[in-house]
Design an enzyme around this catalytic site. Structure first.
Site, PDB file in Angstrom:
ATOM      1  N   GLY A 231       0.701  -1.202   0.093  1.00  0.00           N
ATOM      2  CA  GLY A 231       0.018  -0.018  -0.029  1.00  0.00           C
ATOM      3  C   GLY A 231       0.822   1.385   0.005  1.00  0.00           C
ATOM      4  O   GLY A 231       2.006   1.274   0.118  1.00  0.00           O
ATOM      5  N   HIS A 251      13.391  11.088   7.281  1.00  0.00           N
ATOM      6  CA  HIS A 251      14.268  11.910   6.682  1.00  0.00           C
ATOM      7  C   HIS A 251      14.104  12.046   5.266  1.00  0.00           C
ATOM      8  O   HIS A 251      14.880  12.983   4.435  1.00  0.00           O
ATOM      9  CB  HIS A 251      15.710  11.389   7.067  1.00  0.00           C
ATOM     10  CG  HIS A 251      16.124  10.021   6.255  1.00  0.00           C
ATOM     11  ND1 HIS A 251      16.408   8.864   6.813  1.00  0.00           N
ATOM     12  CD2 HIS A 251      16.454  10.137   5.078  1.00  0.00           C
ATOM     13  CE1 HIS A 251      16.690   8.157   5.958  1.00  0.00           C
ATOM     14  NE2 HIS A 251      16.728   8.730   4.752  1.00  0.00           N
TER      15      HIS A 251
HETATM   16  N1  SAM Z   1      12.462   0.923   6.780  1.00  0.00           N
HETATM   17  C1  SAM Z   1      13.401   0.615   5.789  1.00  0.00           C
HETATM   18  C2  SAM Z   1      15.149   0.628   6.390  1.00  0.00           C
HETATM   19  O1  SAM Z   1      15.189   1.351   7.418  1.00  0.00           O
HETATM   20  O2  SAM Z   1      16.162  -0.325   5.782  1.00  0.00           O
HETATM   21  C3  SAM Z   1      13.612   1.053   4.365  1.00  0.00           C
HETATM   22  C4  SAM Z   1      14.012   2.687   4.288  1.00  0.00           C
HETATM   23  S1  SAM Z   1      13.848   3.146   2.910  1.00  0.00           S
HETATM   24  C5  SAM Z   1      14.823   4.566   2.991  1.00  0.00           C
HETATM   25  C6  SAM Z   1      12.187   3.792   2.642  1.00  0.00           C
HETATM   26  C7  SAM Z   1      11.264   2.802   2.318  1.00  0.00           C
HETATM   27  O3  SAM Z   1       9.900   3.463   2.562  1.00  0.00           O
HETATM   28  C8  SAM Z   1      11.216   2.022   1.078  1.00  0.00           C
HETATM   29  O4  SAM Z   1      11.325   0.597   1.474  1.00  0.00           O
HETATM   30  C9  SAM Z   1      10.268   2.748   0.406  1.00  0.00           C
HETATM   31  O5  SAM Z   1       9.604   1.810  -0.710  1.00  0.00           O
HETATM   32  C10 SAM Z   1       9.162   2.803   1.398  1.00  0.00           C
HETATM   33  N2  SAM Z   1       8.109   3.783   0.739  1.00  0.00           N
HETATM   34  C11 SAM Z   1       8.330   5.142   0.197  1.00  0.00           C
HETATM   35  N3  SAM Z   1       7.520   5.748  -0.140  1.00  0.00           N
HETATM   36  C12 SAM Z   1       6.051   4.915   0.370  1.00  0.00           C
HETATM   37  C13 SAM Z   1       4.932   4.946   0.193  1.00  0.00           C
HETATM   38  N4  SAM Z   1       4.336   5.940  -0.342  1.00  0.00           N
HETATM   39  N5  SAM Z   1       4.015   4.030   1.046  1.00  0.00           N
HETATM   40  C14 SAM Z   1       4.615   2.919   1.401  1.00  0.00           C
HETATM   41  N6  SAM Z   1       5.946   2.866   1.540  1.00  0.00           N
HETATM   42  C15 SAM Z   1       6.938   3.836   1.121  1.00  0.00           C
END
Ligand code: SAM
Length: 343
Positions: A231, A251
């Protein structure tokens, strides 16, 4: 050491050469040199060049550079991995940083090559680095299967390395269900269920990511307690949980998006439920740790925050008892509790 040598500005000289050292590490990783040397006796440059398909003279220079940087050992018999290269630089090790190194080479390096323009213009340089404007950071990462896999591997390698310290920064044993928003490959979720066997964790992420998580799943105990739901956390309903997690999410986004996300989390969180944020927490001067400060230079629309800024932000969205734990690892942890509505 002569008097003039003792006066040399060693820190500045090290920074001047730093980019060469980074690139040597990146190229050796990309060529999988540390994989070739793993568990093998010392190998000569000519044999490694033969296996990797590179020139002998170029390979020898790269191997010597890696030895000079302390990544390889060089003896008369040839080159071998140091223990640290075996643990962190081979691509299949449990604590491999290979994914993040390849992301640094292929994605961050081109962006940082355009740092001067980034500073002049105050914006991310995707158009200069990759010939197209980024609409959304993640749409950019997920446009091709290869880039998506690389990005997920990069996230996984750091998440796996930090998961234990994030999961144990606070005692979370009172919680029965958690939802890791933007939880990507589930690395933190799997660590949480190992540490808190009564916890069930839902990893919530974009459909493109959820479709690609099977490659990263561990085997072993409690893995069934981790489930994946796809989602968009800005638009869709969030799964119910008594603990929400945002690890390396805040961030990335500008204030308007954070407003949408934290309003949603706050609305779905029952009083007494909690939110755990994992980020690098800056000191109050915002110059430490340097890693976080340097990360800001890639000029996403989001920003790194200090402890008091996280506290202020979370309190604004109805959370209280904000506690901050500096872990000494690559990510710190902030825990807060949803307030009872005022009477
Ligand atoms: N939480 C993980 C970690 O700390 O390793 C991943 C961090 S990564 C910088 C940011 C995560 O947020 C990615 O997996 C990305 O796919 C997810 N994300 C970005 N936009 C999103 C959205 N609109 N809805 C759900 N997840 C999202």
């Amino acid at each position: 050491v002569s008097e003039s040598a003792a006066k040399l500005p060693s820190k500045i000289l090290e920074l001047m050469d730093g980019f060469r050292a980074s690139k040597a590490l990146f190229v050796a990783s990309k060529l999988k040199i540390f994989d070739h040397l793993k568990d093998k006796g010392p190998l000569k440059a000519v044999d490694i060049a033969d296996e990797v398909g590179t020139s002998v003279c170029g390979t020898e220079r790269l191997l010597d550079a890696c030895a000079a940087l302390g990544l390889l050992e060089k003896t008369t018999q040839g080159y071998s991995n140091t223990d640290s290269a075996n643990t962190y630089l081979t691509s299949d090790g449990e604590y491999s940083l290979h994914g993040y190194i390849i992301h640094s080479n292929d994605h961050l390096w081109p962006l940082f090559t355009n740092l001067e323009s980034a500073v002049k213009e105050g914006s991310r340089q995707n158009h200069r680095a990759f010939g197209k404007k980024a609409e959304d950071l993640f749409k950019d990462y997920y446009h091709s299967q290869e880039v998506k896999q690389r990005f997920m591997a990069a996230m996984h390698s750091i998440a796996h390395l930090t998961a234990r310290d994030v999961a144990t920064a606070f005692d979370l044993s009172q919680f029965r269900s958690a939802c890791d928003l933007g939880g990507c490959t589930g690395a933190l979720a799997h660590e949480l269920v190992q540490i808190y066997p009564n916890l069930k964790v839902t990893v919530f992420d974009l459909p493109e990511v959820i479709a690609n998580t099977s490659y990263f799943q561990p085997s072993g105990q409690h893995t069934a307690q981790v489930t994946f739901v796809s989602g968009d956390f800005f638009k869709d309903n969030l799964p119910e949980a008594d603990l929400y997690i945002l690890s390396r999410v805040l961030h990335d986004w500008p204030d308007e998006k954070i407003h949408v996300l934290l309003s949603k989390v706050s609305a779905v969180c029952k009083p007494g439920s909690a939110l755990l944020v994992a980020e690098i927490v800056l000191d109050e001067q915002k110059t430490h740790p340097p890693r976080a400060v340097l990360q800001s230079l890639s000029m996403t629309e989001g920003k790194q925050r200090s402890g008091s800024e996280y506290k202020q932000l979370l309190e604004k969205y109805g959370f209280t008892n904000v506690q901050i734990k500096i872990t000494g690892n690559l990510l710190d942890a902030v825990l807060c509790i949803k307030k009872n509505p005022s009477p």
